[in-house]
Scaffold this motif. Sequence first.
Motif, mmCIF file in Angstrom:
data_model
loop_
_atom_site.group_PDB
_atom_site.id
_atom_site.type_symbol
_atom_site.label_atom_id
_atom_site.label_comp_id
_atom_site.label_asym_id
_atom_site.label_seq_id
_atom_site.Cartn_x
_atom_site.Cartn_y
_atom_site.Cartn_z
ATOM 1 N N ALA A 12 1.013 -3.037 -9.844
ATOM 2 C CA ALA A 12 1.664 -1.958 -10.337
ATOM 3 C C ALA A 12 1.167 -1.820 -11.837
ATOM 4 C CB ALA A 12 3.056 -1.836 -10.407
ATOM 5 N N LEU A 13 1.113 -2.971 -12.741
ATOM 6 C CA LEU A 13 0.964 -2.503 -14.205
ATOM 7 C C LEU A 13 -0.641 -3.153 -14.713
ATOM 8 C CD1 LEU A 13 4.235 -4.447 -15.322
ATOM 9 C CD2 LEU A 13 3.681 -2.086 -15.074
ATOM 10 N N ASN A 14 -1.442 -2.119 -15.046
ATOM 11 C CA ASN A 14 -2.697 -2.222 -15.220
ATOM 12 C C ASN A 14 -2.820 -2.781 -16.581
ATOM 13 O OD1 ASN A 14 -3.478 -1.951 -12.534
ATOM 14 N ND2 ASN A 14 -3.390 0.386 -12.836
ATOM 15 N N ALA A 31 12.823 -2.698 -7.094
ATOM 16 C CA ALA A 31 13.835 -3.900 -7.098
ATOM 17 C C ALA A 31 15.183 -3.444 -7.117
ATOM 18 C CB ALA A 31 13.293 -4.647 -8.324
ATOM 19 N N ILE A 32 15.486 -2.151 -7.357
ATOM 20 C CA ILE A 32 16.984 -1.861 -7.428
ATOM 21 C C ILE A 32 17.701 -1.989 -6.214
ATOM 22 C CG2 ILE A 32 18.574 0.105 -7.934
ATOM 23 C CD1 ILE A 32 16.695 0.739 -10.346
ATOM 24 N N GLY A 33 16.986 -1.382 -4.985
ATOM 25 C CA GLY A 33 17.714 -1.460 -3.948
ATOM 26 C C GLY A 33 17.530 -2.681 -2.927
ATOM 27 N N SER A 34 18.073 -3.584 -3.563
ATOM 28 C CA SER A 34 17.799 -5.129 -2.792
ATOM 29 C C SER A 34 18.747 -5.061 -1.639
ATOM 30 C CB SER A 34 18.170 -6.184 -4.084
ATOM 31 O OG SER A 34 18.316 -7.609 -3.286
ATOM 32 N N ILE A 35 18.267 -5.577 -0.660
ATOM 33 C CA ILE A 35 18.870 -5.741 0.680
ATOM 34 C C ILE A 35 19.607 -6.715 0.889
ATOM 35 C CG2 ILE A 35 18.906 -5.637 3.169
ATOM 36 C CD1 ILE A 35 15.956 -4.081 3.116
ATOM 37 N N VAL A 43 0.886 -1.220 0.003
ATOM 38 C CA VAL A 43 -0.087 0.043 0.040
ATOM 39 C C VAL A 43 0.833 1.294 0.117
ATOM 40 C CG1 VAL A 43 -1.735 1.299 1.346
ATOM 41 C CG2 VAL A 43 -1.936 -0.972 1.020
ATOM 42 N N PRO A 44 1.744 1.442 0.926
ATOM 43 C CA PRO A 44 2.823 2.754 0.885
ATOM 44 C C PRO A 44 3.550 2.642 -0.398
ATOM 45 C CG PRO A 44 3.556 1.016 2.472
ATOM 46 C CD PRO A 44 2.170 0.590 2.168
ATOM 47 N N LEU A 45 3.722 1.597 -0.805
ATOM 48 C CA LEU A 45 4.677 1.626 -1.966
ATOM 49 C C LEU A 45 3.968 2.005 -3.419
ATOM 50 C CD1 LEU A 45 7.555 1.007 -3.176
ATOM 51 C CD2 LEU A 45 6.845 -1.333 -3.505
ATOM 52 N N TYR A 46 2.692 1.675 -3.265
ATOM 53 C CA TYR A 46 1.722 1.968 -4.392
ATOM 54 C C TYR A 46 1.401 3.438 -4.455
ATOM 55 C CZ TYR A 46 -2.223 2.182 -7.913
ATOM 56 O OH TYR A 46 -2.968 2.229 -8.871
ATOM 57 N N LYS A 47 1.206 3.901 -3.304
ATOM 58 C CA LYS A 47 0.930 5.376 -3.017
ATOM 59 C C LYS A 47 2.192 6.074 -3.332
ATOM 60 C CE LYS A 47 -2.575 5.235 0.757
ATOM 61 N NZ LYS A 47 -3.021 5.613 2.034
ATOM 62 N N MET A 48 3.373 5.787 -3.100
ATOM 63 C CA MET A 48 4.509 6.501 -3.373
ATOM 64 C C MET A 48 4.697 6.592 -5.056
ATOM 65 S SD MET A 48 8.527 5.557 -2.555
ATOM 66 C CE MET A 48 8.010 5.569 -0.745
ATOM 67 N N MET A 49 4.472 5.308 -5.539
ATOM 68 C CA MET A 49 4.559 5.376 -7.285
ATOM 69 C C MET A 49 3.707 6.257 -7.937
ATOM 70 S SD MET A 49 7.310 3.486 -7.825
ATOM 71 C CE MET A 49 8.245 3.682 -6.359
ATOM 72 N N ASN A 61 1.582 2.182 -13.270
ATOM 73 C CA ASN A 61 1.215 1.538 -14.539
ATOM 74 C C ASN A 61 2.410 1.920 -15.723
ATOM 75 O OD1 ASN A 61 -0.303 -0.246 -16.303
ATOM 76 N ND2 ASN A 61 -1.158 1.898 -17.292
ATOM 77 N N THR A 62 3.567 1.999 -15.167
ATOM 78 C CA THR A 62 4.865 2.075 -15.922
ATOM 79 C C THR A 62 5.673 1.232 -15.663
ATOM 80 O OG1 THR A 62 6.015 3.692 -14.492
ATOM 81 C CG2 THR A 62 4.473 4.674 -16.331
ATOM 82 N N ALA A 63 6.845 0.875 -16.368
ATOM 83 C CA ALA A 63 7.921 -0.256 -16.018
ATOM 84 C C ALA A 63 8.703 0.223 -14.986
ATOM 85 C CB ALA A 63 8.697 -0.465 -17.240
ATOM 86 N N TRP A 64 8.779 1.585 -14.548
ATOM 87 C CA TRP A 64 9.387 2.125 -13.605
ATOM 88 C C TRP A 64 9.202 1.837 -12.259
ATOM 89 C CZ3 TRP A 64 14.377 2.975 -14.265
ATOM 90 C CH2 TRP A 64 14.985 3.314 -15.462
ATOM 91 N N ALA A 65 7.793 1.567 -12.137
ATOM 92 C CA ALA A 65 7.068 1.265 -10.758
ATOM 93 C C ALA A 65 7.397 -0.157 -10.417
ATOM 94 C CB ALA A 65 5.699 1.321 -10.933
#
Length: 274
Positions: free
Chosen positions: A214-216, A145-149, A123-129, A136-140
């Motif tokens: 994220a992708l509709n 995923a770039i900041g993999s712990i 939910v917070p990640l979707y609100k942030m995007m 609804n973009t590839a960057w979402a």
Amino acid sequence: MGKFRKKFNRFLVYAILIVTAFVSIFPCYWMFASAFNSTEQIVGGRLLPSTHLIENIVNLFSTYQIVDGLTNSLKISVTTVAGSLLVTSLAAYGFEKFRTPLSEKFYTLFLLGMMVPFTALIVPLYKMMAAMGLSNTAWAVILPAIGSIFLLFFFRQSFKSIPNEILESARIDGASELRIFIQIVFPSMRASYAAAAIYAFMTSWNNYMWPMIALNSPSKQTITLMVSKIVTSGYYPDYGVQMVGLAIATLPIAAIFLLLQRSFVDGLTGSVKG
């Protein structure tokens, strides 16, 4: 008696390995064999390939936008791999080679983030995007995923094997930190980078939950989402077409792993030693 026990133990080990290998390989074999069969043959329990492969492929590509799905998955996965390797390796290098009490606290905080389930972040990640205009973009899909712990932890363990004396010698000679990283650190960590790349690619390619949210638009969805929607043809499940889709979605991961499996193992063992 000792020789008999030794032979029995060896037989037991091989028996367990054979059973484990069969259990691991059989689902993959069944998927590829079922791609050659019709739905009736699959439901009937046929385990050998038949002659319906071309028919299943034609039905798959004529009904679903599989080419778009493969293109989207490849674009997202390749960008994610490049971004995650760059960000996490540089961050891990900084955490390992420039330690401070504050940086250790931040690193511990990052590791604690691994214990937070991803479902709690949706939910917070979707609100942030959405606030950034990236829904609804590839960057979402790429940016989270770039900041993999895990890769941060993996690279830091790998960098432990690089002696600080070598880095100090390069600094004394006037080399910048970026030059040290590119010319000294990176060449000695190629196996670790290969292992991390395989992990990042497989994770991104198989990602399902977050891309589904994220992708509709159907034209922007990944191959994993498209294959999950290959359920019905008319009023009955078309398992043959679905198995072809699953086989196509599996081939890139299998090919990459087979090509880089030696580097993958070397990178993992190097990280453990570090």
